[in-house]
Motif scaffolding. Structure first.
Motif, PDB file in Angstrom:
ATOM      1  N   UNK A 132      -7.051  16.319  12.001  1.00 20.89           N
ATOM      2  CA  UNK A 132      -8.318  16.712  11.272  1.00 20.89           C
ATOM      3  C   UNK A 132      -8.462  16.877   9.701  1.00 20.89           C
ATOM      4  N   UNK A 133      -7.560  16.101   9.225  1.00 14.09           N
ATOM      5  CA  UNK A 133      -7.559  15.803   7.728  1.00 14.09           C
ATOM      6  C   UNK A 133      -7.811  14.361   7.432  1.00 14.09           C
ATOM      7  N   UNK A 134      -8.298  14.048   6.126  1.00 13.80           N
ATOM      8  CA  UNK A 134      -8.246  12.772   5.502  1.00 13.80           C
ATOM      9  C   UNK A 134      -7.222  12.798   4.141  1.00 13.80           C
ATOM     10  N   UNK A 135      -6.542  12.019   4.179  1.00 17.10           N
ATOM     11  CA  UNK A 135      -5.764  11.555   2.873  1.00 17.10           C
ATOM     12  C   UNK A 135      -6.145  10.195   2.343  1.00 17.10           C
ATOM     13  N   UNK A 136      -6.747  10.419   1.230  1.00 21.62           N
ATOM     14  CA  UNK A 136      -7.274   9.328   0.295  1.00 21.62           C
ATOM     15  C   UNK A 136      -6.846   9.023  -1.024  1.00 21.62           C
ATOM     16  N   UNK A 137      -6.307   7.980  -1.077  1.00 19.70           N
ATOM     17  CA  UNK A 137      -5.708   7.601  -2.403  1.00 19.70           C
ATOM     18  C   UNK A 137      -6.788   6.813  -3.228  1.00 19.70           C
ATOM     19  N   UNK A 138      -6.976   7.216  -4.498  1.00 22.88           N
ATOM     20  CA  UNK A 138      -7.918   6.456  -5.197  1.00 22.88           C
ATOM     21  C   UNK A 138      -7.198   6.357  -6.813  1.00 22.88           C
ATOM     22  N   UNK A 139      -7.667   5.080  -7.185  1.00 21.02           N
ATOM     23  CA  UNK A 139      -7.103   4.779  -8.719  1.00 21.02           C
ATOM     24  C   UNK A 139      -7.820   5.266  -9.637  1.00 21.02           C
TER      25      UNK A 139
END
Length: 249
Positions: free
Chosen positions: A151-158
């Motif tokens: 139920x979660x989103x792990x988002x990597x961003x530069x």
């Protein structure tokens, strides 16, 4: 888990845009159109998440004229399960598109909206953020890596200093950057299968959304042509030109 992916029909990125003679906009007559490249990345990520078992359905949405069905069929050929066209001849602006997407989210109840960070025709970079604000959902922009679990989103961003990883509770809105993935090509069998996949059409009025433009384009013009470069014999003359002619130092 359902993922909704907005896809926009834009001038193909290989085509040089031409400004209309009266300066009122870009000439679209007899111009090759295709799916916005950033939306292709968003769609590819959604399809990969489905293939990995993190999602069960991918719904592609496009807003615009009837010809946007071609863009949706392309999305279906890449891997979307069904398409929705919000058909209108109005000049859609980011806020209007965000409102249309909000109405569709309330109808479709997706857990994630994955969209391209911007469209290459106007470079507005506004729709995803506006949609998240209208829905009251958390958002992560310019994603270079996405993972869904529990139920979660792990988002990597530069970011300027390196990489930033955000954890969002679903439902959420995610906008994609170029480095997220490499979109696949649609195979001929999938193109044929796409013709049989469901594609629904709705009107803005059915969604209760006013899409009347709120901004007026005053003038569109091509950027000035760059002047030819010159060779200089030594560093001293280069510095002199930068200081006295270019006035950048």
């Amino acid at each position: 888990m359902k993922i909704l992916v907005p896809v926009k029909r834009v001038i193909d990125y290989n085509v040089k845009a031409r400004v209309k003679a009266d300066g009122s906009g870009v000439d679209l007559a007899n111009v090759k159109m295709s799916m916005n490249p950033f939306d292709e990345i968003a769609l590819e990520e959604a399809v990969r998440l489905k293939e990995a078992g993190a999602a069960t359905e991918v719904v592609a949405v496009s807003c615009g004229v009837g010809a946007c069905q071609e863009t949706l069929r392309a999305a279906l050929a890449i891997g979307a399960d069904r398409g929705i066209l919000v058909e209108t001849d109005a000049d859609l602006q980011p806020l209007a598109v965000a409102k249309l997407l909000k109405a569709l989210c309330e109808r479709e109840a997706p857990q994630v909206v994955i969209c391209g960070k911007q469209a290459i025709d106007d470079d507005a970079n506004q729709t995803g953020q506006m949609l998240a604000a209208l829905l009251g959902w958390p958002q992560a922009t310019f994603a270079s890596k996405v993972a869904l679990a529990d139920g979660k989103a792990a988002v990597t961003r530069e970011i300027d200093g390196g990489l930033e990883t955000l954890e969002l509770r679903l439902p959420a809105v995610i906008s994609t950057d170029l480095r997220l993935n490499e979109p696949r090509y649609a195979t001929l069998p999938n193109i044929m299968k796409a013709k049989k996949k469901p594609l629904d059409t709705v009107k803005p009025d059915e969604l209760g959304v006013d899409v009347a433009p709120r901004l007026a384009t005053v003038k569109v013009e091509e950027p000035p042509k760059r002047s030819a470069g010159v060779r200089v014999p030594d560093v001293a003359q280069l510095v002199d030109k930068l200081k006295n002619e270019a006035k950048v130092i």
